[in-house]
Design a protein around this motif. Structure first.
Motif, short mmCIF file in Angstrom:
data_model
loop_
_atom_site.label_atom_id
_atom_site.label_comp_id
_atom_site.label_asym_id
_atom_site.label_seq_id
_atom_site.Cartn_x
_atom_site.Cartn_y
_atom_site.Cartn_z
N PRO A 107 18.89 -24.64 -16.75
CA PRO A 107 17.90 -24.14 -16.70
C PRO A 107 16.05 -24.95 -16.58
CG PRO A 107 19.20 -23.70 -18.80
CD PRO A 107 20.26 -24.50 -17.49
N GLY A 108 15.45 -24.63 -16.09
CA GLY A 108 14.72 -25.86 -15.76
C GLY A 108 14.69 -25.97 -14.51
N ASP A 109 15.83 -25.67 -13.96
CA ASP A 109 15.74 -26.33 -12.29
C ASP A 109 14.82 -25.27 -11.67
OD1 ASP A 109 17.56 -28.11 -12.88
OD2 ASP A 109 19.60 -27.28 -11.77
N ARG A 110 14.33 -25.74 -9.96
CA ARG A 110 13.84 -24.91 -10.07
C ARG A 110 13.82 -25.17 -8.45
NH1 ARG A 110 8.79 -26.13 -6.98
NH2 ARG A 110 7.04 -24.58 -6.74
N ALA A 111 13.67 -24.00 -7.94
CA ALA A 111 14.27 -23.64 -6.73
C ALA A 111 13.34 -23.30 -5.53
CB ALA A 111 15.92 -22.21 -6.39
N TYR A 112 12.89 -23.45 -4.23
CA TYR A 112 11.78 -22.24 -3.22
C TYR A 112 12.03 -23.34 -1.80
CZ TYR A 112 9.99 -27.62 -2.63
OH TYR A 112 9.58 -28.92 -2.48
N VAL A 113 11.43 -21.36 -1.91
CA VAL A 113 11.55 -21.64 0.06
C VAL A 113 9.73 -21.63 0.23
CG1 VAL A 113 11.51 -19.09 -0.20
CG2 VAL A 113 12.33 -20.38 2.00
N GLN A 114 9.40 -22.19 1.37
CA GLN A 114 8.23 -22.75 1.86
C GLN A 114 8.23 -22.77 3.98
OE1 GLN A 114 7.69 -26.18 0.78
NE2 GLN A 114 7.80 -27.05 2.97
N SER A 115 7.55 -21.54 4.10
CA SER A 115 7.43 -21.70 4.98
C SER A 115 5.98 -22.84 6.26
CB SER A 115 7.39 -20.14 5.67
OG SER A 115 5.73 -19.41 4.95
N GLU A 116 6.19 -22.83 7.25
CA GLU A 116 4.83 -23.32 7.76
C GLU A 116 4.64 -23.65 9.14
OE1 GLU A 116 5.74 -28.15 7.67
OE2 GLU A 116 6.08 -27.66 4.97
N ARG A 117 3.78 -23.29 9.72
CA ARG A 117 3.55 -23.18 11.45
C ARG A 117 2.74 -24.75 11.95
NH1 ARG A 117 2.80 -18.19 13.86
NH2 ARG A 117 1.86 -17.30 11.60
N ASP A 118 2.85 -25.17 12.51
CA ASP A 118 3.51 -26.75 13.74
C ASP A 118 2.30 -27.14 12.33
OD1 ASP A 118 2.99 -24.86 16.18
OD2 ASP A 118 0.54 -24.58 15.17
N GLY A 119 3.11 -27.04 11.32
CA GLY A 119 3.37 -28.49 10.27
C GLY A 119 1.79 -28.11 9.01
N HIS A 120 1.74 -27.14 8.60
CA HIS A 120 0.40 -26.27 7.97
C HIS A 120 1.11 -25.13 7.42
CE1 HIS A 120 -3.12 -28.29 9.93
NE2 HIS A 120 -2.49 -27.04 11.37
N LEU A 121 1.82 -25.96 5.71
CA LEU A 121 2.47 -24.48 4.76
C LEU A 121 1.44 -23.18 4.88
CD1 LEU A 121 3.88 -24.74 2.95
CD2 LEU A 121 1.97 -24.72 0.44
N SER A 130 16.35 -19.83 -15.79
CA SER A 130 16.37 -19.33 -16.80
C SER A 130 17.70 -19.89 -17.66
CB SER A 130 15.99 -18.47 -16.92
OG SER A 130 14.83 -18.33 -16.74
N PRO A 131 17.90 -19.69 -19.02
CA PRO A 131 19.12 -19.87 -19.68
C PRO A 131 19.84 -18.47 -19.30
CG PRO A 131 17.59 -20.73 -21.15
CD PRO A 131 16.64 -19.84 -20.03
N TRP A 132 19.23 -17.62 -19.16
CA TRP A 132 20.15 -16.42 -18.84
C TRP A 132 20.12 -15.79 -17.28
CZ3 TRP A 132 15.57 -16.38 -21.31
CH2 TRP A 132 14.01 -16.02 -20.72
N ASP A 133 20.21 -16.26 -17.01
CA ASP A 133 20.49 -16.72 -15.61
C ASP A 133 21.80 -16.62 -15.17
OD1 ASP A 133 17.73 -15.52 -14.49
OD2 ASP A 133 17.04 -17.72 -13.82
N GLY A 134 22.62 -17.54 -15.95
CA GLY A 134 23.64 -17.41 -14.45
C GLY A 134 23.74 -18.78 -14.17
N ASN A 135 24.55 -19.64 -13.23
CA ASN A 135 24.14 -20.40 -12.38
C ASN A 135 24.21 -20.51 -10.45
OD1 ASN A 135 26.70 -18.92 -10.66
ND2 ASN A 135 28.12 -20.98 -11.54
N SER A 136 23.28 -19.07 -10.05
CA SER A 136 22.78 -18.92 -9.19
C SER A 136 21.61 -18.10 -9.42
CB SER A 136 24.50 -17.69 -8.42
OG SER A 136 24.09 -17.46 -6.97
N VAL A 137 20.80 -18.25 -8.52
CA VAL A 137 19.51 -17.39 -8.58
C VAL A 137 18.90 -17.20 -7.04
CG1 VAL A 137 18.57 -18.28 -10.96
CG2 VAL A 137 18.09 -19.97 -9.36
N TYR A 138 17.53 -16.56 -6.56
CA TYR A 138 17.45 -16.85 -5.36
C TYR A 138 16.02 -16.37 -5.81
CZ TYR A 138 18.22 -11.37 -5.44
OH TYR A 138 18.14 -10.81 -6.18
N THR A 139 14.94 -16.74 -4.34
CA THR A 139 13.76 -16.73 -4.68
C THR A 139 13.79 -15.13 -3.46
OG1 THR A 139 12.98 -17.80 -2.12
CG2 THR A 139 13.19 -19.25 -3.88
N PRO A 140 12.15 -14.81 -4.08
CA PRO A 140 11.69 -13.95 -2.67
C PRO A 140 11.40 -14.54 -1.40
CG PRO A 140 10.64 -13.80 -4.70
CD PRO A 140 11.34 -15.17 -4.23
N MET A 141 11.24 -13.47 -0.76
CA MET A 141 11.34 -14.02 0.69
C MET A 141 9.51 -14.83 1.03
SD MET A 141 13.72 -11.33 2.47
CE MET A 141 13.13 -9.64 1.55
#
Length: 167
Positions: A107-121, A130-141
């Protein structure tokens, strides 16, 4: 040896010959009467039809990889490990989209995915465990067509961060 109504009688003088005759007769009967070894039609395993993804590239941004069927052909591009947790960059070639998957998160760990083009976000999608997520989560695409994406995780309390390679 005397045959009576399909049976074989043992020859008292040559028991070995009688036994051989019984075995040959049994083998011949089995070969003639054995059913075909072809599998019945109902034994063929059914393969579920492939469900087409419901998004492609930019239209996948912010969507769930499982709900859109993009996870069906997904592959892990790279992993990064920190403090017993694993962050993965997942990619769907058919959807041309990427997302982050965090294993062994707390709980409290944050995962993120980011996409870039030519160094620009271009885009960022994240999820916090969250406490109820278990031990595996994934982000939207995020869209990954003609872009590069990477997955990262931040761990509290000091927000230590580790990321995968760009792909």
């Amino acid at each position: 040896m005397v045959h009576r109504e399909g049976t074989v009688m043992m020859n008292r003088r040559h028991p070995a010959l009688s036994l051989a005759a019984v075995l040959v007769t049994a083998a011949a009967t089995t070969a003639v009467s054995a059913p075909s070894r072809a599998a019945p039609a109902h034994a063929t395993p059914e393969v579920a039809p492939k469900v087409a993804p419901t998004c492609h590239a930019a239209s996948c941004g912010g969507l769930d990889p499982i709900g859109t069927h993009c996870a069906a052909d997904a592959r892990t591009i790279d992993d990064a490990v920190m403090d017993g947790r694993i962050i993965r960059l997942r990619y769907s070639p058919e959807c041309r989209a990427a997302w982050a998957q965090l294993w062994y998160g707390k709980p409290g760990d944050r995962a993120y995915v980011q996409s870039e083009r030519d160094g620009h976000l271009e885009a960022v999608q994240s999820v916090t465990v969250s406490p109820w997520d278990g031990n595996s989560v994934y982000t939207p695409m995020v869209n990954d067509k003609d872009l590069q994406a990477k997955a990262c995780m931040e761990l509290p309390p000091d927000s230590a961060t580790v990321c995968t390679i760009f792909y």
